[in-house]
Design a protein around this motif. Structure first.
Motif, short mmCIF file in Angstrom:
data_model
loop_
_atom_site.label_atom_id
_atom_site.label_comp_id
_atom_site.label_asym_id
_atom_site.label_seq_id
_atom_site.Cartn_x
_atom_site.Cartn_y
_atom_site.Cartn_z
N UNK B 1 0.64 6.58 12.07
CA UNK B 1 -0.36 5.55 12.31
C UNK B 1 -1.19 5.32 11.07
N UNK B 2 -1.14 4.11 10.50
CA UNK B 2 -2.06 3.84 9.40
C UNK B 2 -3.40 3.48 10.02
N UNK B 3 -4.46 3.76 9.29
CA UNK B 3 -5.78 3.49 9.81
C UNK B 3 -6.19 2.04 9.58
N UNK B 4 -7.47 1.78 9.84
CA UNK B 4 -8.04 0.47 9.59
C UNK B 4 -8.18 0.28 8.08
N UNK B 5 -7.78 -0.88 7.58
CA UNK B 5 -7.94 -1.14 6.16
C UNK B 5 -8.83 -2.35 5.96
N UNK B 6 -9.57 -2.34 4.84
CA UNK B 6 -10.47 -3.44 4.52
C UNK B 6 -10.30 -3.81 3.06
N UNK B 7 -10.48 -5.09 2.79
CA UNK B 7 -10.32 -5.59 1.43
C UNK B 7 -11.29 -6.74 1.19
N UNK B 8 -12.00 -6.77 0.04
CA UNK B 8 -11.99 -5.74 -0.99
C UNK B 8 -12.85 -4.55 -0.60
N UNK B 9 -12.84 -3.52 -1.39
CA UNK B 9 -13.71 -2.36 -1.14
C UNK B 9 -15.11 -2.61 -1.70
N UNK B 10 -15.17 -3.37 -2.78
CA UNK B 10 -16.46 -3.70 -3.39
C UNK B 10 -16.45 -5.17 -3.77
N UNK B 11 -17.61 -5.79 -3.61
CA UNK B 11 -17.73 -7.20 -4.01
C UNK B 11 -19.11 -7.41 -4.58
N UNK B 12 -19.17 -7.93 -5.79
CA UNK B 12 -20.44 -8.32 -6.39
C UNK B 12 -20.42 -9.83 -6.51
N UNK B 24 -7.77 -5.27 8.46
CA UNK B 24 -6.53 -5.07 9.20
C UNK B 24 -6.72 -3.87 10.12
N UNK B 25 -6.64 -4.09 11.43
CA UNK B 25 -6.90 -2.99 12.38
C UNK B 25 -5.69 -2.07 12.50
N UNK B 26 -5.86 -0.99 13.23
CA UNK B 26 -4.74 -0.13 13.63
C UNK B 26 -3.81 -1.00 14.47
N UNK B 27 -2.51 -0.90 14.24
CA UNK B 27 -1.58 -1.91 14.71
C UNK B 27 -1.58 -2.13 16.23
N UNK B 28 -1.73 -1.10 17.03
CA UNK B 28 -1.65 -1.32 18.48
C UNK B 28 -3.01 -1.60 19.11
N UNK B 29 -4.07 -1.67 18.29
CA UNK B 29 -5.41 -1.92 18.83
C UNK B 29 -5.64 -3.40 19.04
N UNK B 91 -18.60 -3.07 7.72
CA UNK B 91 -17.64 -2.14 8.32
C UNK B 91 -16.85 -2.85 9.40
N UNK B 92 -15.57 -2.57 9.42
CA UNK B 92 -14.70 -3.06 10.47
C UNK B 92 -14.21 -1.85 11.26
N UNK B 93 -14.07 -2.01 12.56
CA UNK B 93 -13.54 -0.95 13.42
C UNK B 93 -12.55 -1.57 14.39
N UNK B 94 -11.65 -0.75 14.91
CA UNK B 94 -10.75 -1.25 15.94
C UNK B 94 -10.62 -0.22 17.06
N UNK B 95 -10.21 -0.69 18.21
CA UNK B 95 -10.01 0.20 19.35
C UNK B 95 -8.92 -0.35 20.26
#
Lengths: 110, 112
Positions: B1-12, B24-29, B91-95
């Protein structure tokens, strides 16, 4: 009154001791309760969830819920320096959104 | 299971510019959440989706903020006409429906 309250700390405990973290909430309709650990500069990491009154144990962690008194606590046994972090208490009431406290900073010293 | 991913990590970005973040959430969430966190505070709820439907938005979410989850998979959060007060960790979260929420690494936004 804030919906979820935590003592901001820092809570300092020696290595090997039990760390006790507390959280109170104001809404009696609160249904689910969570503890997250957050290292500095990182995102929250779920460590425990608890849904009914009583204790729930997972390894060195024990969550305790008392709905009548509206508090939830987290005990960390055999505390390690790697446990040093901010611990966030979160509650959801009716919808899925989480309401967070401001967190308690835990410091475990060798 | 890959976790939740976010892009970009930093933005100025400069004040007044628009920014867009991806999650991008966990795939089955099927549920996806956005929160904002400032220094010394806990995460603060912004909005959440079940599949592609946006089920709740915080009153704190001004009309400069918009979120989408067009195909019920990834989500984007756009902030228009950024202000210095928008500087925060997003922050992004999935469930899986009704269960524990797992957070991604976050996107740190700095508005200059």
């Amino acid at each position: 009154q804030k919906e979820v309250e935590q003592n901001s700390g820092p809570l300092s405990v020696p290595e090997g001791a039990i760390a006790s973290l507390n959280c109170t909430y104001s809404d009696r309709g609160s249904q689910s309760f969570f503890w997250y650990r957050q290292y500095s500069g990182k995102s929250p990491e779920l460590i425990m969830s608890i849904y009914s009154n009583g204790d729930k144990e997972d390894g060195r962690f024990t969550a305790q819920l008392n709905k009548a008194s509206q508090y939830v606590s987290l005990l960390i046994r055999d505390s390690q320096p790697s446990d040093s972090a901010t611990y966030l208490c979160a509650v959801n009431i009716i919808t899925d959104k989480l309401i967070f406290g401001t967190g308690t900073r835990l410091q475990v010293f060798p | 299971d890959t976790g939740v991913s976010q892009d970009p990590r930093h933005k100025i970005t400069k004040r007044g510019q628009n920014v867009t973040f991806r999650c991008d959430p966990i795939s089955e969430h099927n549920r996806l959440y956005w929160y904002r966190q400032t220094l010394g505070q806990g995460p603060e709820f912004l909005t959440y989706f079940q599949n592609e439907a946006q089920l709740e938005k915080s009153r704190l979410l001004s009309d400069r903020f918009s979120a989408e989850r067009p195909k019920g998979s990834f989500s984007t959060l756009e902030i228009q006409r950024t202000e210095q007060g928008d500087s925060a960790m997003y922050l992004c979260a999935s469930s899986a429906q009704g269960y524990e929420q797992y957070f991604g690494p976050g996107t740190r936004l700095t508005v200059t």
